[in-house]
Design an enzyme around this catalytic site. Structure first.
Site, short mmCIF file in Angstrom:
data_model
loop_
_atom_site.label_atom_id
_atom_site.label_comp_id
_atom_site.label_asym_id
_atom_site.label_seq_id
_atom_site.Cartn_x
_atom_site.Cartn_y
_atom_site.Cartn_z
N LYS A 99 -12.93 -3.68 -4.66
CA LYS A 99 -11.92 -3.21 -3.71
C LYS A 99 -12.05 -1.70 -3.55
CE LYS A 99 -7.49 -5.36 -3.14
NZ LYS A 99 -6.23 -5.60 -3.82
C1 E4P Z 1 -3.96 -7.15 -1.94
O1 E4P Z 1 -5.12 -7.27 -2.12
C2 E4P Z 1 -3.12 -6.16 -2.61
O2 E4P Z 1 -3.41 -6.19 -3.99
C3 E4P Z 1 -1.69 -6.49 -2.47
O3 E4P Z 1 -1.40 -7.47 -1.59
C4 E4P Z 1 -0.81 -5.32 -2.47
O4 E4P Z 1 0.46 -5.78 -2.60
P1 E4P Z 1 1.54 -5.41 -3.65
O5 E4P Z 1 2.48 -4.52 -2.92
O6 E4P Z 1 2.13 -6.72 -3.99
O7 E4P Z 1 0.93 -4.74 -4.85
#
Ligand code: E4P
Length: 231
Positions: A99
């Site tokens: 990522k």
């Molecule tokens: C997606 O890949 C992200 O990790 C995620 O959806 C971010 O969301 P959060 O606000 O639940 O951490």
């Protein structure tokens, strides 16, 4: 339509895989912190879980059997360092998709990593113009943050609609992960818009399965059962 679990907690991943047929996992530094483990311990635990469940490797199309997105150190601010870190993470498990933030350096890193065969998930995407470049460089995934957009008063579904349309028209192979999905309503809207994948926490998936009429109906049927002669 694939469901990914947004979590770095091993017990949740195991549970959601066994009972909800999740197709993959997405993590981020928040989820790692919430797992209560340091970064390397948390992701090595996930890599071992992948092996124990015979999910390591790729399918006949060359896609990870069970992709797990792992985010690089968010303090890295040049593409060279991002690439070095991505290679280290990828060595821990071939299922790890790296990522990378959707900024100037991140997109350079993602392009070069894709060229060397390390798959990327370009994250923190908040506009169609960001998503276009992610598609152009052939990243494995793009992650528009639907829930964050909606929380800030923007129309998360409308911008998703634009991204899906552009990707279709241009023939980009990058799969769209609707990220930070917060409700059953958003799950349904993302699905209807033609997104490839949704990622959400376990509680969101579970809440989305509940409906008061289901409970109401069940109660009615229980009464009927109990008042059926001979039961
Ligand atoms: C997606 O890949 C992200 O990790 C995620 O959806 C971010 O969301 P959060 O606000 O639940 O951490």
């Amino acid at each position: 339509m694939k469901y990914y679990l947004d979590s770095a907690k091993l017990n949740e991943i195991d549970y959601a895989y066994k009972f909800y047929k999740i197709d993959g996992v997405t993590t981020n530094p928040n989820h790692i912190r919430n797992s209560g483990k340091p970064f390397l311990v948390a992701i090595t635990g996930i890599a071992n879980w992948i092996k124990e469940n015979n999910l390591e490797g790729k399918d006949e199309l060359g896609n990870e059997l069970f992709p797990v997105s792992v985010e690089i150190n968010p303090h890295l601010d040049n593409y060279q360092d991002m690439i070095v870190e991505a290679r280290k993470i990828h060595e821990i498990s071939p299922n790890f998709v790296i990522k990378i933030p959707c900024n100037l350096e991140g997109v350079k890193a993602a392009k070069l990593l894709e060229e060397e065969g390390i798959r990327t998930n370009v994250t923190l995407v908040f506009s169609p113009s960001q998503a276009i470049q992610v598609g152009r460089i052939n990243a494995r995934y793009v992650s528009p943050f639907i829930g964050w957009k909606e929380a800030s008063g923007d129309d998360g579904i409308e911008y998703l609609k634009q991204i899906v349309k552009i990707y279709k028209e241009k023939g980009y192979k990058t799969e769209i992960i609707c990220a930070a999905v917060r409700s059953g309503k958003q799950i349904a809207e993302c699905a209807a818009m033609g997104a490839d994948i949704i990622t959400a926490g376990l509680a969101v998936y579970e809440d989305a399965l509940l409906h008061p009429f289901t409970d109401f109906g069940l109660k009615k049927f229980q009464d009927a059962w109990d008042h059926t002669e001979g039961n």
